[in-house]
Design a protein around this motif. Structure first.
Motif, PDB file in Angstrom:
ATOM      1  N   LYS A   1      -1.022   3.388   0.946  1.00 18.98           N
ATOM      2  CA  LYS A   1      -1.990   3.861  -0.042  1.00 18.98           C
ATOM      3  C   LYS A   1      -1.417   5.016  -0.863  1.00 18.98           C
ATOM      4  O   LYS A   1      -1.725   5.156  -2.052  1.00 18.98           O
ATOM      5  CB  LYS A   1      -3.282   4.291   0.645  1.00 18.98           C
ATOM      6  CG  LYS A   1      -4.166   3.135   1.123  1.00 18.98           C
ATOM      7  CD  LYS A   1      -4.771   2.398  -0.059  1.00 18.98           C
ATOM      8  CE  LYS A   1      -5.759   1.329   0.404  1.00 18.98           C
ATOM      9  NZ  LYS A   1      -6.286   0.533  -0.746  1.00 18.98           N
ATOM     10  N   ASP A   2      -0.608   5.868  -0.232  1.00 19.88           N
ATOM     11  CA  ASP A   2       0.023   6.975  -0.958  1.00 19.88           C
ATOM     12  C   ASP A   2       0.928   6.445  -2.070  1.00 19.88           C
ATOM     13  O   ASP A   2       0.908   6.935  -3.207  1.00 19.88           O
ATOM     14  CB  ASP A   2       0.858   7.840  -0.014  1.00 19.88           C
ATOM     15  CG  ASP A   2       0.036   8.514   1.067  1.00 19.88           C
ATOM     16  OD1 ASP A   2      -1.110   8.891   0.789  1.00 19.88           O
ATOM     17  OD2 ASP A   2       0.552   8.651   2.195  1.00 19.88           O
TER      18      ASP A   2
ATOM     19  N   THR B   1      -0.664  -1.862   2.501  1.00 22.33           N
ATOM     20  CA  THR B   1      -1.607  -0.753   2.337  1.00 22.33           C
ATOM     21  C   THR B   1      -2.699  -0.766   3.393  1.00 22.33           C
ATOM     22  O   THR B   1      -3.519   0.143   3.445  1.00 22.33           O
ATOM     23  CB  THR B   1      -2.264  -0.790   0.949  1.00 22.33           C
ATOM     24  OG1 THR B   1      -2.990  -2.024   0.792  1.00 22.33           O
ATOM     25  CG2 THR B   1      -1.214  -0.672  -0.158  1.00 22.33           C
ATOM     26  N   GLN B   2      -2.719  -1.800   4.240  1.00 21.10           N
ATOM     27  CA  GLN B   2      -3.727  -1.878   5.299  1.00 21.10           C
ATOM     28  C   GLN B   2      -3.253  -2.853   6.372  1.00 21.10           C
ATOM     29  O   GLN B   2      -2.327  -3.635   6.152  1.00 21.10           O
ATOM     30  CB  GLN B   2      -5.064  -2.344   4.720  1.00 21.10           C
ATOM     31  CG  GLN B   2      -5.000  -3.688   4.013  1.00 21.10           C
ATOM     32  CD  GLN B   2      -6.286  -4.017   3.296  1.00 21.10           C
ATOM     33  OE1 GLN B   2      -7.371  -3.648   3.730  1.00 21.10           O
ATOM     34  NE2 GLN B   2      -6.186  -4.724   2.181  1.00 21.10           N
TER      35      GLN B   2
ATOM     36  N   GLU C   1       0.816   3.428  -3.408  1.00 23.92           N
ATOM     37  CA  GLU C   1      -0.014   2.721  -4.392  1.00 23.92           C
ATOM     38  C   GLU C   1      -0.655   3.705  -5.374  1.00 23.92           C
ATOM     39  O   GLU C   1      -0.700   3.455  -6.589  1.00 23.92           O
ATOM     40  CB  GLU C   1      -1.095   1.906  -3.684  1.00 23.92           C
ATOM     41  CG  GLU C   1      -1.959   1.079  -4.626  1.00 23.92           C
ATOM     42  CD  GLU C   1      -3.043   0.310  -3.900  1.00 23.92           C
ATOM     43  OE1 GLU C   1      -3.508  -0.712  -4.436  1.00 23.92           O
ATOM     44  OE2 GLU C   1      -3.444   0.742  -2.796  1.00 23.92           O
ATOM     45  N   GLU C   2      -1.134   4.829  -4.869  1.00 26.14           N
ATOM     46  CA  GLU C   2      -1.760   5.833  -5.734  1.00 26.14           C
ATOM     47  C   GLU C   2      -0.755   6.429  -6.713  1.00 26.14           C
ATOM     48  O   GLU C   2      -1.071   6.657  -7.889  1.00 26.14           O
ATOM     49  CB  GLU C   2      -2.399   6.928  -4.874  1.00 26.14           C
ATOM     50  CG  GLU C   2      -3.658   6.470  -4.146  1.00 26.14           C
ATOM     51  CD  GLU C   2      -4.166   7.487  -3.136  1.00 26.14           C
ATOM     52  OE1 GLU C   2      -3.614   8.611  -3.117  1.00 26.14           O
ATOM     53  OE2 GLU C   2      -5.088   7.154  -2.368  1.00 26.14           O
TER      54      GLU C   2
ATOM     55  N   LYS D   1       2.062   6.650   3.592  1.00 26.01           N
ATOM     56  CA  LYS D   1       1.299   5.444   3.866  1.00 26.01           C
ATOM     57  C   LYS D   1       1.360   4.554   2.627  1.00 26.01           C
ATOM     58  O   LYS D   1       1.663   5.018   1.523  1.00 26.01           O
ATOM     59  CB  LYS D   1      -0.150   5.792   4.203  1.00 26.01           C
ATOM     60  CG  LYS D   1      -0.299   6.637   5.461  1.00 26.01           C
ATOM     61  CD  LYS D   1      -1.762   6.991   5.704  1.00 26.01           C
ATOM     62  CE  LYS D   1      -1.918   7.840   6.957  1.00 26.01           C
ATOM     63  NZ  LYS D   1      -3.321   8.241   7.193  1.00 26.01           N
TER      64      LYS D   1
END
Length: 340
Positions: A312-313, A59-60, A315-316, A310
């Motif tokens: 984060k996408d 995520t990063q 994960e959300e 991504k």
């Protein structure tokens, strides 16, 4: 040993998300760690261990050193008339190992066919499928300490194997690099098929149990997986995103009052495992997308990258699924995937 700076981890995660690491190093032997630690820059940074990234969600970017074991030797260390023990390098592809054992007619790993990832990740995650787990065949795990290079061997009982976890994923996460794993397998004529998983058993109904070979199991598992699960080479994913939750008998009874058809499987401890995929389907997430990612239409336990998601996408989306399942059933879905 290869050292690369500002390195893209895109080739090293099956979700196919973009992330970078400050340094990337492939390690083959103990002396590689000792050499790296003498470098003032590399030695002062945090280190993180990966395999093929088939159970990771980046995520990063990582401001440190990402290390990966590439040791890929397979050798027979002991055998008798009934049993063979093989030592396998952590860098060997897991499915390649399973194929190798099946070609030799050895029982033990055939139910775990087509699982992506490396041999080194197998004991860390205690991978499992179709009624079998890696711990069923592992006898020893040989590791290298990433600070000192010191070798340490763990017998099976010392690995604290559990449901998709081990001592290497808990106490020694990013401290011990798995270097080699030893498996105990049964030779043809001395082993027997593991058919505790009903869909696999039903798929082999045309055979008498005594007729079955590791190849029969292997081919059937491969076919079932290809039918039920999206191919990560075609659609980025990490297989099962969540663990199947476990509840006690009292809570299962409460759930059954509202949901009489809820499936469950009794564990050895007397609790009940509920399929996470069923819970997700009841929340109408199967096949539904959110932006560049989606819950697979093939299997609700799989989250897929539709193209340019991504970390984060993804994960959300996972958080939204967790919230809905928790709201409807009062059950928290724990990720099987490691979110970094």
């Amino acid at each position: 040993m290869h050292i690369q700076a500002n390195y893209s981890l895109l080739p090293h995660n099956t979700f196919k998300v973009q992330a970078k690491t400050l340094y990337y190093v492939e390690i083959n032997k103990q002396s590689d760690i000792l050499t790296l630690r003498t470098d003032l820059t590399l030695g002062s940074l945090p280190w993180r261990i990966i395999g093929d990234g088939s159970n990771l969600l980046f995520t990063q970017d990582f401001e440190g050193v990402t290390i990966r074991c590439t040791f890929n030797k397979i050798k027979i260390v002991k055998e008798d008339d009934e049993t063979v023990w093989i030592s396998v390098g952590a860098g060997v592809k897991w499915h390649d190992l399973v194929s190798y054992t099946v070609e030799n007619g050895w029982w033990g790993l055939e139910n775990l066919a087509l699982i992506p990832g490396t041999v080194g990740a197998a004991p860390v995650q205690n991978i499992g499928a179709y009624g079998s787990e890696a711990r069923d065949s592992i006898t020893r795990v040989q590791t290298l300490h990433i600070y000192s290079g010191q070798p340490r061997e763990f017998r099976n009982a010392e690995c604290d194997f559990g449901y998709r976890t081990s001592i290497f994923k808990q106490e020694y996460l990013n401290k011990l690099l798995v270097h080699r794993v030893t498996f105990r397998l049964k030779k043809l004529g001395h082993g027997k098929p593991n058919l505790v998983y009903d869909p696999l058993k039903n798929a082999l109904n045309d055979y008498r149990k005594e007729e079955l070979t590791p190849k029969h199991i292997f081919d059937t598992v491969v076919r079932i997986r290809r039918e039920r699960l999206p191919d990560p080479s075609q659609l980025g994913n990490a297989g099962s995103f969540f663990k199947n939750p476990v509840v006690d008998a009292d809570y299962l009874e409460k759930l059954q009052a509202d949901y009489p058809d809820i499936p469950s499987h009794k564990t050895l401890e007397g609790n009940f495992k509920i399929p996470a995929a069923w819970l997700i389907e009841q929340c109408n997430w199967k096949g539904h997308s959110r932006g560049p990612c989606a819950v697979s239409g093939k299997h609700a336990l799989v989250i897929v990258n539709l193209g340019h998601a991504k970390g984060k996408d993804i994960e959300e989306l996972a958080h939204l699924v967790q919230e809905d399942v928790n709201h409807k059933f009062g059950i928290h879905l724990e990720p099987e995937v490691m979110i970094l």
